[in-house]
Design a protein around this motif. Sequence first.
Motif, PDB file in Angstrom:
ATOM      1  N   GLY A 178       0.776  -1.229   0.000  1.00 60.42           N
ATOM      2  CA  GLY A 178       0.000   0.000   0.000  1.00 60.42           C
ATOM      3  C   GLY A 178       0.806   1.277   0.000  1.00 60.42           C
ATOM      4  O   GLY A 178       0.422   2.246   0.648  1.00 60.42           O
ATOM      5  N   GLY A 179       1.944   1.319  -0.665  1.00 54.68           N
ATOM      6  CA  GLY A 179       2.739   2.535  -0.724  1.00 54.68           C
ATOM      7  C   GLY A 179       3.607   2.775   0.478  1.00 54.68           C
ATOM      8  O   GLY A 179       4.130   3.886   0.657  1.00 54.68           O
ATOM      9  N   GLY A 180       3.803   1.790   1.339  1.00 57.81           N
ATOM     10  CA  GLY A 180       4.657   1.929   2.509  1.00 57.81           C
ATOM     11  C   GLY A 180       5.136   0.559   2.952  1.00 57.81           C
ATOM     12  O   GLY A 180       5.092  -0.419   2.192  1.00 57.81           O
ATOM     13  N   PHE A 181       5.592   0.487   4.209  1.00 61.29           N
ATOM     14  CA  PHE A 181       6.124  -0.758   4.756  1.00 61.29           C
ATOM     15  C   PHE A 181       5.443  -1.023   6.092  1.00 61.29           C
ATOM     16  O   PHE A 181       5.219  -0.108   6.893  1.00 61.29           O
ATOM     17  CB  PHE A 181       7.639  -0.676   4.936  1.00 61.29           C
ATOM     18  CG  PHE A 181       8.386  -0.516   3.638  1.00 61.29           C
ATOM     19  CD1 PHE A 181       8.831  -1.626   2.935  1.00 61.29           C
ATOM     20  CD2 PHE A 181       8.622   0.748   3.106  1.00 61.29           C
ATOM     21  CE1 PHE A 181       9.519  -1.472   1.733  1.00 61.29           C
ATOM     22  CE2 PHE A 181       9.299   0.897   1.907  1.00 61.29           C
ATOM     23  CZ  PHE A 181       9.755  -0.207   1.218  1.00 61.29           C
ATOM     24  N   GLY A 182       5.152  -2.312   6.338  1.00 61.21           N
ATOM     25  CA  GLY A 182       4.468  -2.671   7.579  1.00 61.21           C
ATOM     26  C   GLY A 182       5.367  -2.637   8.792  1.00 61.21           C
ATOM     27  O   GLY A 182       4.883  -2.480   9.912  1.00 61.21           O
ATOM     28  N   VAL A 183       6.677  -2.781   8.622  1.00 57.78           N
ATOM     29  CA  VAL A 183       7.622  -2.780   9.746  1.00 57.78           C
ATOM     30  C   VAL A 183       8.827  -1.939   9.351  1.00 57.78           C
ATOM     31  O   VAL A 183       9.414  -2.131   8.276  1.00 57.78           O
ATOM     32  CB  VAL A 183       8.069  -4.210  10.113  1.00 57.78           C
ATOM     33  CG1 VAL A 183       9.147  -4.172  11.192  1.00 57.78           C
ATOM     34  CG2 VAL A 183       6.883  -5.045  10.583  1.00 57.78           C
ATOM     35  N   LEU A 184       9.188  -1.009  10.238  1.00 57.90           N
ATOM     36  CA  LEU A 184      10.416  -0.231  10.105  1.00 57.90           C
ATOM     37  C   LEU A 184      11.308  -0.542  11.296  1.00 57.90           C
ATOM     38  O   LEU A 184      10.838  -0.603  12.435  1.00 57.90           O
ATOM     39  CB  LEU A 184      10.118   1.270  10.067  1.00 57.90           C
ATOM     40  CG  LEU A 184       9.252   1.819   8.920  1.00 57.90           C
ATOM     41  CD1 LEU A 184       9.136   3.328   9.055  1.00 57.90           C
ATOM     42  CD2 LEU A 184       9.832   1.434   7.571  1.00 57.90           C
ATOM     43  N   VAL A 185      12.601  -0.712  11.022  1.00 55.14           N
ATOM     44  CA  VAL A 185      13.579  -0.951  12.088  1.00 55.14           C
ATOM     45  C   VAL A 185      14.785  -0.062  11.833  1.00 55.14           C
ATOM     46  O   VAL A 185      15.437  -0.170  10.779  1.00 55.14           O
ATOM     47  CB  VAL A 185      14.006  -2.437  12.158  1.00 55.14           C
ATOM     48  CG1 VAL A 185      15.068  -2.617  13.246  1.00 55.14           C
ATOM     49  CG2 VAL A 185      12.814  -3.329  12.436  1.00 55.14           C
ATOM     50  N   ALA A 186      15.087   0.830  12.788  1.00 55.90           N
ATOM     51  CA  ALA A 186      16.268   1.701  12.705  1.00 55.90           C
ATOM     52  C   ALA A 186      17.273   1.226  13.731  1.00 55.90           C
ATOM     53  O   ALA A 186      16.922   0.911  14.868  1.00 55.90           O
ATOM     54  CB  ALA A 186      15.874   3.148  12.969  1.00 55.90           C
ATOM     55  N   SER A 187      18.529   1.166  13.346  1.00 56.60           N
ATOM     56  CA  SER A 187      19.557   0.539  14.179  1.00 56.60           C
ATOM     57  C   SER A 187      20.163   1.484  15.201  1.00 56.60           C
ATOM     58  O   SER A 187      21.312   1.371  15.547  1.00 56.60           O
ATOM     59  CB  SER A 187      20.671  -0.011  13.274  1.00 56.60           C
ATOM     60  OG  SER A 187      21.248   1.051  12.515  1.00 56.60           O
ATOM     61  N   SER A 188      19.397   2.443  15.702  1.00 58.65           N
ATOM     62  CA  SER A 188      19.899   3.288  16.780  1.00 58.65           C
ATOM     63  C   SER A 188      18.702   3.897  17.488  1.00 58.65           C
ATOM     64  O   SER A 188      17.678   4.183  16.886  1.00 58.65           O
ATOM     65  CB  SER A 188      20.820   4.395  16.250  1.00 58.65           C
ATOM     66  OG  SER A 188      20.094   5.254  15.392  1.00 58.65           O
ATOM     67  N   VAL A 189      18.861   4.093  18.797  1.00 56.75           N
ATOM     68  CA  VAL A 189      17.843   4.733  19.610  1.00 56.75           C
ATOM     69  C   VAL A 189      18.350   6.110  19.979  1.00 56.75           C
ATOM     70  O   VAL A 189      19.516   6.270  20.333  1.00 56.75           O
ATOM     71  CB  VAL A 189      17.548   3.903  20.880  1.00 56.75           C
ATOM     72  CG1 VAL A 189      16.538   4.615  21.746  1.00 56.75           C
ATOM     73  CG2 VAL A 189      17.050   2.523  20.499  1.00 56.75           C
ATOM     74  N   ALA A 190      17.485   7.102  19.890  1.00 56.96           N
ATOM     75  CA  ALA A 190      17.898   8.475  20.188  1.00 56.96           C
ATOM     76  C   ALA A 190      18.468   8.552  21.593  1.00 56.96           C
ATOM     77  O   ALA A 190      17.768   8.350  22.572  1.00 56.96           O
ATOM     78  CB  ALA A 190      16.703   9.417  20.054  1.00 56.96           C
ATOM     79  N   GLY A 191      19.778   8.798  21.690  1.00 51.10           N
ATOM     80  CA  GLY A 191      20.419   8.924  22.995  1.00 51.10           C
ATOM     81  C   GLY A 191      20.703   7.621  23.683  1.00 51.10           C
ATOM     82  O   GLY A 191      21.193   7.609  24.810  1.00 51.10           O
TER      83      GLY A 191
END
Length: 396
Positions: A178-191
């Motif tokens: 649907g024009g996006g992704f069901g799961v996003l994973v970024a390899s860092s947490v803010a701070g």
Amino acid sequence: MTTVAPPPTRRRSVLGWIAVGVVLLVVGGIGAALSGLGRWNERDALDPDSAGPLGARALAQILRQQGVEVIVARDRGTAAEELQAGATTLVLPDAPALSDGAILALTRRAADVVLIEPRSRTLDLLIPGSKAAGVAPADTVVQPECELAEAVRSGAVSTGAVYAPGDSSGMSSCYPAGGGFGVLVASSVAGGPADGRVAALDGRALLTNEILAENGNAALGLNLMGRHPTVVWYVPGIADTDLQNAHPSLGQLTPPWVSPVIVLLLIAGLAAAVWRGRRFGPLVTERLPVSVRAAETTEGRARLYARSRDALHAADQLRIPALARIGRALGLGAGSTAAEIADAAAARTGLDRAVVHGTLIHDIPRGDADLVAIDARLRHLEDAVHAAVRPERNPR
């Protein structure tokens, strides 16, 4: 002094309006109760202690069976305290009552963060540049199509909301739909620690009790939340807020143009009331009751009958009182019919029965001349009845 009771029609009207008001109150109460039940059902959504269809107790129990300690924190202070215990995963639903600083203060303490009900504000705060991108088509099962190990092991799922990824380094975007992704994973947490990460997925479409057993939903939730020995599941409360103006007034919530428009409408309504309202003249005194002579009433009715050319109705107005007078003269009761009175008059006077019946009942006038003739015959018949009843008053 005599008290006059209100007319029955007015009393029924008042009772009708009261009934309408009672019905509206009952319907409003039922609606409020149903609305309240709906709000309580929404409060149970994604609650790890709730066994309802929208709760997440099943996933919490699976994590515990796999050796992961699940701690439910229902206020921000408890969540912050539990996150200090070591390597932990913070499960964070939507928290509109928390400021950006409060959310970052929690996420900095966690090794991993799993956003199970992300909104655009939280996505952009923790995964810069990411945002909500709509909803995937219903009942569409998609494969991970990414290199994230947890997603590959989980297999296909049917995503709900989808998200547009930002430009962060180390970004994994899985389950395209649907024009996006069901799961996003970024390899860092803010701070947070360098090896930490932030995952975002639609928990209502994947992790609730009623749909956890479908496709790879349970495996995906377990793989994303079970990377560390402890999970702190934060459930925001209504009073758990750090905003300075958490309860704005109605005037603060409404746009600035609303108040001038309301004033303008009130002025227009007042002007319309003055323009179209009923204007009462001076009071006029009237002597009551007003006496109307019988002759005036008779003449008025006669004019109406003449104007409508209803000769039969006019003849009935002559016959009905004549029948009453003849019946009283013959000593008949009030319940006697016209035929009985005619028979008694014919028998007492010796007149032809058909003539008497025609005069009192059957003859149909065709015009004014017939009415004059019927009136003369009625007077003649009454005189004959009185003469037969009291013969001594008629000299021979």
